[in-house]
Write an enzyme that holds these catalytic residues in place. Structure first.
Site, PDB file in Angstrom:
ATOM      1  N   PRO A   2       0.827  -1.173   0.000  1.00  6.99           N
ATOM      2  CG  PRO A   2      -0.495  -1.482   1.854  1.00  6.99           C
ATOM      3  CD  PRO A   2       0.509  -2.131   0.991  1.00  6.99           C
ATOM      4  CD  GLU A   3       2.133   3.486  -4.620  1.00  4.78           C
ATOM      5  OE1 GLU A   3       2.324   4.689  -4.828  1.00  4.78           O
ATOM      6  OE2 GLU A   3       2.053   2.646  -5.536  1.00  4.78           O
TER       7      GLU A   3
END
Length: 287
Positions: A2-3
């Site tokens: 996940p960014e």
DNA sequence: CTGCACGCCTGCCCGC
DNA sequence: TGCGGGCAGGCGTGCA
């Protein structure tokens, strides 16, 4: 992983069920993720009130009443899932049906209100550590992070200065967490497409004007993704188990061979490899 | 200092 | 159906 937008979405999902609540029990189901868990983590968490959840870059910071902070990183495949107790036929009476732990459920937080938060991470590139809250910014995972892309310190003057004298392609520069903290492979590709800048362009060759144009573009793509609940590919889920839907808004990521979405551009999306990672872009409108 | 390849893990998808 | 290879949202290390 996940960014930034996915981590922020997870943080927002967890905040209502964790903030102000006490961690009744923490179950640690293996000795490590990427690194060993800190000594006595379960005991140090048990009985602690969660004062608030913060985010720094792609890390979730969980400030505890004890003056310690739990630092959580989701790696590539980490998820935080919420299990809420079910109301029985008697109104106001709740029953916690303990779901059997699933494969890769590594840490379970049981809150005083009966809510369970399960950290699941197939690839185990994630991490957790404890430190003193007032020392968190100096923790080795956080100490060398650059400015938040949604914060005031990330502005045109900063980016121009950061790009000057740097010989690397802009793609790798923007992935460098020391330069700006929180972008990953997807959002760098998307931002460069929006700015019509080639990922292969060397940072120091870009004009101040083009460099400056990236600042609002990066902010916009991150904010839009947060609004959409992040992007769901293979692993990522919001904390409530829902899928984000920003992946439907990708202009380039994962679209090799498909038509460019720039108005009147007849290009096709290319995939190249930079520093061992896929880059998606349009050779025609990104220069 | 910079830039890059590699390793860490598991799962999935594709081609044979 | 099985198997091998390539790929995946990150990041720290070590090398040139």
């Amino acid at each position: 992983m996940p960014e930034l937008p996915e981590v922020e979405t997870v943080r927002r999902g967890l905040a209502p069920v964790m903030e102000g609540q006490v961690i009744a029990r923490a179950e640690i189901r293996r000795p490590n993720l990427r690194w060993p868990f800190p000594d006595g983590m379960a005991q140090r968490l048990a009985g602690q009130r969660v004062l608030r959840l913060r985010r720094r870059s792609k890390y979730i910071l969980c400030d505890l009443g004890s003056g310690e902070t739990l630092i959580i990183h989701l790696g590539m495949s980490g998820r935080m899932l919420i299990h809420t107790p079910e109301e029985t036929s008697t109104p106001g009476v709740f029953q916690h049906i303990h779901p059997a732990p699933e494969k890769h459920d590594h840490v379970i937080f049981e809150m005083d209100n009966g809510v369970r938060i399960v950290f699941n991470d197939a690839r185990r590139f994630g991490a957790m550590d404890l430190c003193l809250t007032d020392q968190a910014e100096f923790h080795k995972m956080l100490a060398s992070l650059g400015p938040e892309p949604l914060g005031n310190a990330f502005d045109e003057a900063y980016l121009i200065a950061a790009f000057k004298n740097r010989g690397s392609p802009i793609k790798s520069a923007l992935l460098d967490q020391k330069l700006v903290a929180g972008l990953g492979n997807i959002y760098v590709c998307e931002a460069l497409w929006r700015a019509h800048i080639s990922p292969e362009a060397k940072t120091k060759t870009l004009s101040a004007k083009r460099t400056s144009s990236l600042v609002p573009v990066i902010r916009d793509v991150l904010l839009e993704a947060i609004e959409s609940g992040g992007s769901s590919l293979k692993d990522y889920r919001q904390a409530d188990g829902e899928l984000g839907y920003f992946q439907h808004s990708f202009a380039v990521y994962g679209r090799e061979g498909e038509p460019c979405r720039t108005l009147d551009c007849k290009g096709k999306i290319s995939r190249i490899v930079q520093s061992g990672r896929s880059t998606f872009f349009c050779r025609r409108c990104q220069r």
